[in-house]
Scaffold this motif. Structure first.
Motif, PDB file in Angstrom:
ATOM      1  N   UNK A 143      18.739 -27.053  54.136  1.00 39.58           N
ATOM      2  CA  UNK A 143      18.021 -28.531  53.814  1.00 39.58           C
ATOM      3  C   UNK A 143      16.933 -28.273  54.674  1.00 39.58           C
ATOM      4  N   UNK A 144      15.573 -28.780  54.198  1.00 36.70           N
ATOM      5  CA  UNK A 144      14.287 -28.813  55.092  1.00 36.70           C
ATOM      6  C   UNK A 144      13.506 -29.885  54.503  1.00 36.70           C
ATOM      7  N   UNK A 145      12.446 -29.932  55.449  1.00 31.91           N
ATOM      8  CA  UNK A 145      11.340 -30.960  55.327  1.00 31.91           C
ATOM      9  C   UNK A 145      10.251 -30.039  54.770  1.00 31.91           C
ATOM     10  N   UNK A 146       9.713 -30.610  53.627  1.00 29.66           N
ATOM     11  CA  UNK A 146       8.946 -29.798  52.572  1.00 29.66           C
ATOM     12  C   UNK A 146       7.421 -29.618  53.185  1.00 29.66           C
ATOM     13  N   UNK A 147       7.065 -30.733  54.025  1.00 35.83           N
ATOM     14  CA  UNK A 147       5.754 -30.872  54.394  1.00 35.83           C
ATOM     15  C   UNK A 147       5.717 -29.889  55.796  1.00 35.83           C
ATOM     16  N   UNK A 148       6.737 -29.995  56.709  1.00 34.62           N
ATOM     17  CA  UNK A 148       6.646 -29.303  57.945  1.00 34.62           C
ATOM     18  C   UNK A 148       7.147 -27.846  57.559  1.00 34.62           C
ATOM     19  N   UNK A 149       7.499 -27.403  56.917  1.00 34.66           N
ATOM     20  CA  UNK A 149       7.874 -25.888  56.360  1.00 34.66           C
ATOM     21  C   UNK A 149       6.633 -25.390  55.624  1.00 34.66           C
ATOM     22  N   UNK A 150       6.044 -26.335  54.823  1.00 33.61           N
ATOM     23  CA  UNK A 150       4.687 -25.778  54.380  1.00 33.61           C
ATOM     24  C   UNK A 150       3.550 -25.575  55.534  1.00 33.61           C
ATOM     25  N   UNK A 151       3.698 -26.388  56.324  1.00 38.30           N
ATOM     26  CA  UNK A 151       2.502 -26.209  57.426  1.00 38.30           C
ATOM     27  C   UNK A 151       2.730 -25.174  58.376  1.00 38.30           C
ATOM     28  N   UNK A 152       4.086 -24.669  58.520  1.00 43.94           N
ATOM     29  CA  UNK A 152       4.534 -23.564  59.103  1.00 43.94           C
ATOM     30  C   UNK A 152       4.131 -22.145  58.561  1.00 43.94           C
ATOM     31  N   UNK A 153       4.685 -22.109  57.091  1.00 39.59           N
ATOM     32  CA  UNK A 153       4.800 -21.136  56.400  1.00 39.59           C
ATOM     33  C   UNK A 153       3.989 -20.899  55.171  1.00 39.59           C
ATOM     34  N   UNK A 154       3.192 -21.969  55.058  1.00 39.96           N
ATOM     35  CA  UNK A 154       2.250 -21.996  53.801  1.00 39.96           C
ATOM     36  C   UNK A 154       3.211 -22.503  52.399  1.00 39.96           C
ATOM     37  N   UNK A 155       2.385 -22.138  51.349  1.00 44.41           N
ATOM     38  CA  UNK A 155       2.884 -22.601  49.871  1.00 44.41           C
ATOM     39  C   UNK A 155       4.297 -21.624  49.637  1.00 44.41           C
ATOM     40  N   UNK A 156       4.182 -20.607  49.905  1.00 47.35           N
ATOM     41  CA  UNK A 156       5.239 -19.630  49.263  1.00 47.35           C
ATOM     42  C   UNK A 156       6.481 -19.511  50.155  1.00 47.35           C
TER      43      UNK A 156
END
Length: 371
Positions: A143-156
């Motif tokens: 399970x994940x928070x898409x905004x925070x994961x994108x901020x940490x790891x980028x689009x991919x």
């Protein structure tokens, strides 16, 4: 004190005897059915409708929150319950211990609604599906928070892969927004074994040392280990990634929506595969009221009864004829209702022999303490 006991006992005896005899007569009239199920795992309406349809039966419905709590009651040999709901791995151990009655299928005419593919998977833990009926099922996923994961790891960011967790390059960057893992050696260590190309149900103690080494590498980046706290934390935005139970993330997503806090909770069933688990309805050997136990289980096997329960708890049910009545947000989500292709990658967990179990427990103690 001893003397006092001696005087009291004979005086009480006729009353006890009388109560026992009378009690038997009263119970025969009102027929109590005792059910022991997981916390927050049925709709109030399902219970009310059962009572309305079975007025001769007094329903006592108790709840637990861990398999261990249920097992402790079952292994005394006299749990006091007529229907219990262990998860499949615990069910397997309890079948070996001779805890349950074999099912009489003639008393379960609604059995034919169950999905044969899922029943086949359950045979790993209950050969021939002799002792239990599946109630709900799920997987362990991310399970994940898409905004925070994108901020940490980028689009991919590899949110659909266990690489998100087990690759140091990824999890080290997620530390800043918080990562939680289930506090469950029997569910997390198989993921590490599988990631290493080993059997997730390995019976070799040496394999658990390898799994331990992998988890120790990522340990500095894990915020905490807990089996329920992560639901509220991911809904509040306090953590950004969790390894947990599939339906818990649909509940967390709903909580975030209701709170209107701007948090989005998403989930992915990793492409490499994951454990699939089942919560099972079974009748203990010491059950006092098997007749109503069968009535209750057969009642839950009705598509129109079980579909709204799935809507409420966020987990899929194994009733093939109920699927079309389940809320589309759940049934059309391949992370909750796995596709046929994904189903081929899922595996059931199994109880371990004692030496492997000990190695797993030792590894887990070290991993949690981080030393």
């Amino acid at each position: 004190m001893h003397q006092l006991k001696r005087y009291i006992a004979p005086a009480l005896f006729p009353a006890v005897l009388c109560a026992t005899v009378l009690c038997g007569a009263v119970q025969a009239e009102e027929r109590t059915l005792r059910v022991y199920n997981w916390f927050d795992y049925i709709t109030p309406k399902a219970l009310e409708d059962f009572k309305t349809q079975n007025t001769q039966t007094k329903l006592v419905y108790d709840i637990f929150d861990t398999n261990e709590a249920l097992e402790a009651k079952l292994l005394t040999g006299n749990s006091g319950y007529d229907v219990v709901v262990p998860s499949n791995v615990f069910l397997a151990k309890q079948i070996e211990a001779g805890v349950f009655q074999p099912l009489d299928r003639s008393k379960l005419p609604n059995w034919n609604h169950l999905d044969p593919k899922l029943m086949k998977l359950i045979e790993t833990n209950d050969p021939g599906n002799k002792f239990a009926v599946p109630y709900m099922y799920g997987t362990i996923l991310i399970g994940f928070n898409p905004d925070k994961v994108k901020a940490a790891l980028g689009d991919n960011a590899p949110v659909d892969s266990w690489d998100l967790i087990f690759n140091e390059a990824n999890i080290s960057k997620l530390k800043q927004c918080g990562v939680a893992l289930l506090d469950s050696p029997s569910e997390i260590l198989p993921l590490a074994l599988q990631h290493l190309g080993l059997d997730p149900n390995s019976k070799k103690p040496a394999d658990y040392a390898k799994a331990e080494a992998l988890l120790m590498k990522i340990r500095p980046y894990v915020t905490y280990f807990h089996s329920s706290k992560y639901m509220a934390d991911i809904a509040n935005g306090d953590i950004c990634v969790a390894v947990g139970y599939s339906g818990s993330f649909s509940q967390a997503a709903n909580r975030a929506k209701e709170a209107k806090n701007g948090v989005i909770v998403d989930m992915r069933l990793p492409k490499e595969g994951a454990p699939i688990w089942f919560d099972m309805l079974a009748i203990p050997k010491g059950a006092k009221n098997t007749e109503d136990a069968y009535t209750f289980i057969n009642y839950l096997l009705q598509p129109q009864v079980i579909a709204p329960v799935s809507d409420f708890v966020g987990y899929p049910n194994p009733n093939k004829d109920a699927t079309e009545s389940v809320d589309p947000a759940i049934r059309n989500n391949p992370n909750l209702y796995p596709t046929d292709a994904a189903m081929g990658t899922l595996y059931t967990l199994q109880p371990l022999p004692r030496d492997a179990e000990r190695a797993r427990t030792r590894a887990w103690t070290k991993i949690k303490s981080g030393t």
